[in-house]
Structures are given as structure tokens and as C-alpha cells.
Design an enzyme around this catalytic site. Structure first.
Site, PDB file in Angstrom:
ATOM      1  N   VAL A 127      14.242   3.176  -3.282  1.00  0.00           N
ATOM      2  CA  VAL A 127      15.471   3.784  -2.742  1.00  0.00           C
ATOM      3  C   VAL A 127      15.418   3.708  -1.223  1.00  0.00           C
ATOM      4  O   VAL A 127      14.431   4.121  -0.609  1.00  0.00           O
ATOM      5  CB  VAL A 127      15.603   5.265  -3.162  1.00  0.00           C
ATOM      6  N   LYS A 200      19.742   4.126  -7.893  1.00  0.00           N
ATOM      7  CA  LYS A 200      19.093   4.818  -6.769  1.00  0.00           C
ATOM      8  C   LYS A 200      19.468   6.298  -6.716  1.00  0.00           C
ATOM      9  O   LYS A 200      18.620   7.142  -6.437  1.00  0.00           O
ATOM     10  CB  LYS A 200      19.457   4.116  -5.463  1.00  0.00           C
TER      11      LYS A 200
HETATM   12  N1  HSE Z   1      20.362  -5.293  -3.274  1.00  0.00           N
HETATM   13  C1  HSE Z   1      19.828  -4.078  -2.754  1.00  0.00           C
HETATM   14  C2  HSE Z   1      20.720  -3.612  -1.605  1.00  0.00           C
HETATM   15  C3  HSE Z   1      18.426  -4.331  -2.280  1.00  0.00           C
HETATM   16  O1  HSE Z   1      21.517  -4.413  -1.121  1.00  0.00           O
HETATM   17  O2  HSE Z   1      20.619  -2.471  -1.204  1.00  0.00           O
HETATM   18  C4  HSE Z   1      17.670  -3.109  -1.895  1.00  0.00           C
HETATM   19  O3  HSE Z   1      17.509  -2.238  -2.970  1.00  0.00           O
END
Ligand code: HSE
Length: 345
Positions: A127, A200
Site C-alpha cells: 500500500v 489497498k
Molecule cells: N499499479 C499500482 C499503482 C502500482 O499505480 O498504484 C503500485 O501498487
């Protein structure tokens, strides 16, 4: 000497190897011992890579090597990553990861195995990328009842929304740039649809409220239907469109949790969280609001959080960290009161 193995050598896994090598003296100083890479598990061996000699294809080599006490899982997803994490923890090895999908879906079980085998399952990087947020939430704010956690948790969508507004470019062009910079998931649908943010916010809620809810059961709206007109109109009205994940403890004891694009007004600090940056606000009953801010995605910021967890795991070989939450996958999700101006398109 502490030996580690990296499983999955993509963007983040290679970042961990590179940062470990670049900052080896600093890591040794922090730990009081050296951290040595022993194996890299991946199906592709990059020919000519300085790490070529570490590559193996059989996980049981790592599983059965008692010298390897920490496994860094950067495979991603909840397939092989789940199996190898379980097997590592069952052998008493600590596992460190940036894999939010796995933590959000099987985290309660994996944390419980770690507790039983006196090992640690640490996931600070899952996260907020490089932002220290889970450990401060679990440790520095532990004297508080946490009332609410909310924020911008996905770098890719924040980058896209920022670029649409600042450069007047189309969604597709902004997404392409985010992919080129290594922010997006291999399948960016998880970013755009809000799924990544859902995972998250469920992890943050588990740390804050002790129950890991099922990210597939919470209300989630992504940014796929946010138009350039809406982004520009929000700006004209003194705000910015942001994809916000939000979780709160409701008066009836339920956890309310949601993900949706919201027009955040200029007087809220999150309106200035732009590009790949993430911003997470935690409200505790003693401390009030605390804002965590930094790079939420990218190779080295994420590797920074992973290696900090490696050091922490090595410091706690004989003492478990107190990261416990229960499986709340069958819990009902409470309804949050309306917050800000939800974009309803
Ligand atoms: N794809 C995710 C983002 C990567 O852009 O936040 C990090 O968790």
C-alpha cells in the site's frame, strides 16, 4: 550474514536486487549484519544480466535451503505467489511482499500461518509504494481508536487524472505514459477499474480495524467513465477529480468501505496530491488527522519499502511482529455517509 531469495524478477523484484546492491552498506549498518541475495526464482532468465548466476526455476530449492530465512515475493497475483508464500511461511521463513492482491485476498490466512510458525509476513510495500503507512498505522498510532482512513491509493489513475487536467490529453495517451513509466499493473484494468485501490483500502482497513474485508464485495467505481469535460469542469469549480478509497468504523460496529472518483475541493490537502503520488489520511481519536504522502508506485520507491521490511524481518527472526487481523470475508459491508461530490457518470 542473512540470505534472501527473490521470487518474481519483474519491475519490483529487479528494483529490490538493484537497491540492495546500491545501498548494501546502509542496509548492513541498519541491520548490524549483511543481507546477501542467494537465489532469484523466475521462468525467464535475462541473458547477460549481472544477476544471471542467481537464477533458478525450482522453488523447492529455496524452500529446502535452511540458509534462506527471508523470501521476497514480487511475483504478483494470487496463484503461484500464494502457494510459494504459504510454503515459505510453513517452513518458518519470513516473507516480504509488495503483492496487494495476495495480501487482500489471503492475508488473514498468511498472517495466521506466520504467527503459528514464528515467522513474519510483512507487506509495507503493498500500500502506498514507498510511503511508510502500514507500520506507522500499526505502531505509531496504536494508542488511537482509528475512526477513518481515506486517500489516493493508485499512482496510475492519479497520474492519468493529473495529466488529463494539466495537459488536456486523452485518457488513452495518459495511460500509455503511466505504463511506460512502470506505474501500471501488467493488466492496467485493475488500476482503471478501481480494483487495485479496493485491495489497498481493504489492507489499510484491516490494519486500522482488525478485519480483512473481501475487496470483491465492496462498492467500487473506477475512472473508466470519467471524461475530460468532467475533469476540466471540476477544476473550474475549484476542485480536482481523484479516485478515493475510504474506510471508516460505523456507529453500529460495521466497517464502511468504498472506492469511487470524487471531486476533492481545494481546501482538502488531497487535491494537491498529483502525478504518481499517493496521499493517505488517517484520523485517530487522539491524534486527529495525519497525512502520509509520497510516491505510490514505481520500481525504486516500492523496493525501498520492501527492503525496509527485509531488515525488519531479519531483526525479528525470533520475535513475531504484531500484525494480526481476522478474516472478514463474510462480514457485511456498512454504508458510508456521502463524502464530497461523487462523480456519477
Ligand atoms: N499499479 C499500482 C499503482 C502500482 O499505480 O498504484 C503500485 O501498487
Amino acid at each position: 550474514m542473512v540470505y534472501i531469495a527473490i521470487i518474481g524478477f519483474g519491475n519490483i523484484g529487479s528494483g529490490v536486487a538493484e537497491l540492495l546492491s546500491a545501498n548494501s552498506a546502509k542496509v548492513a549498518d541498519a541491520l548490524g549484519d549483511t543481507v546477501e541475495l542467494k537465489y532469484i526464482l523466475d521462468i525467464n532468465v535475462p541473458v547477460g544480466s549481472p544477476y544471471e548466476k542467481y537464477f533458478i526455476k525450482d522453488f523447492s530449492v529455496i524452500e529446502n535451503d535452511p540458509e534462506v530465512r527471508i523470501v521476497v515475493e514480487t511475483i504478483g497475483g494470487a496463484g503461484a505467489a500464494y502457494e510459494f508464500t504459504r510454503r515459505s511461511l510453513l517452513k518458518g521463513k519470513s516473507v516480504v511482499t509488495s503483492n496487494k492482491e495476495l495480501v487482500a485476498t489471503h492475508g488473514a490466512e498468511l498472517v495466521s500461518i506466520a504467527r503459528d510458525t514464528n515467522s513474519n509476513y510483512l507487506f509495507e510495500a503493498s500500500v502506498g509504494g514507498g510511503i511508510p503507512v502500514l507500520r506507522p498505522l500499526a505502531q505509531c498510532l496504536q494508542a488511537n481508536e482509528i475512526e477513518e482512513v481515506y486517500g489516493i491509493l493508485n499512482g496510475t489513475t492519479n497520474y492519468i487524472l493529473t495529466k488529463m487536467r494539466s495537459d488536456g490529453i486523452r485518457f488513452e495517451e495518459a495511460l500509455k505514459q503511466a505504463q511506460e513509466k512502470g506505474y501500471a499493473e501488467p493488466n492496467p484494468e485493475s488500476d482503471i477499474s478501481g480494483k487495485d485501490t479496493a485491495r489497498k483500502i481493504c489492507i489499510l482497513a484491516a490494519m486500522a480495524f482488525g478485519r480483512l474485508l473481501d475487496p470483491d464485495k465492496i462498492p467500487v467505481k473506477g475512472i473508466q467513465s470519467v471524461t475530460l469535460d468532467e475533469v476540466l469542469e471540476a477544476e473550474k469549480q475549484g476542485g480536482s477529480v481523484k479516485l478515493i478509497g475510504r474506510a471508516a468504523k460505523l456507529p453500529d460496529g460495521q466497517i464502511g468501505i468504498s472506492v469511487e472518483p470524487v471531486t476533492v475541493s481545494r481546501d482538502n490537502l488531497l487535491s494537491d496530491v498529483n502525478d504518481v503520488f499517493n496521499g493517505i489520511v488517517v484520523r485517530g481519536n487522539a491524534v486527529g488527522e495525519v497525512l502520509f504522502y509520497g510516491r505510490g508506485a514505481g520500481k525504486l520507491p516500492t523496493a525501498s519499502a520492501v527492503i525496509a521490511d527485509v531488515i525488519d524481518a531479519a531483526k525479528h527472526f525470533h520475535a513475531r511482529k504484531r500484525i494480526y487481523f481476522e478474516d472478514g470475508r463474510n462480514d457485511a459491508v456498512g454504508e458510508l455517509p456521502v463524502w464530497g461530490n461523487t462523480i456519477n457518470s
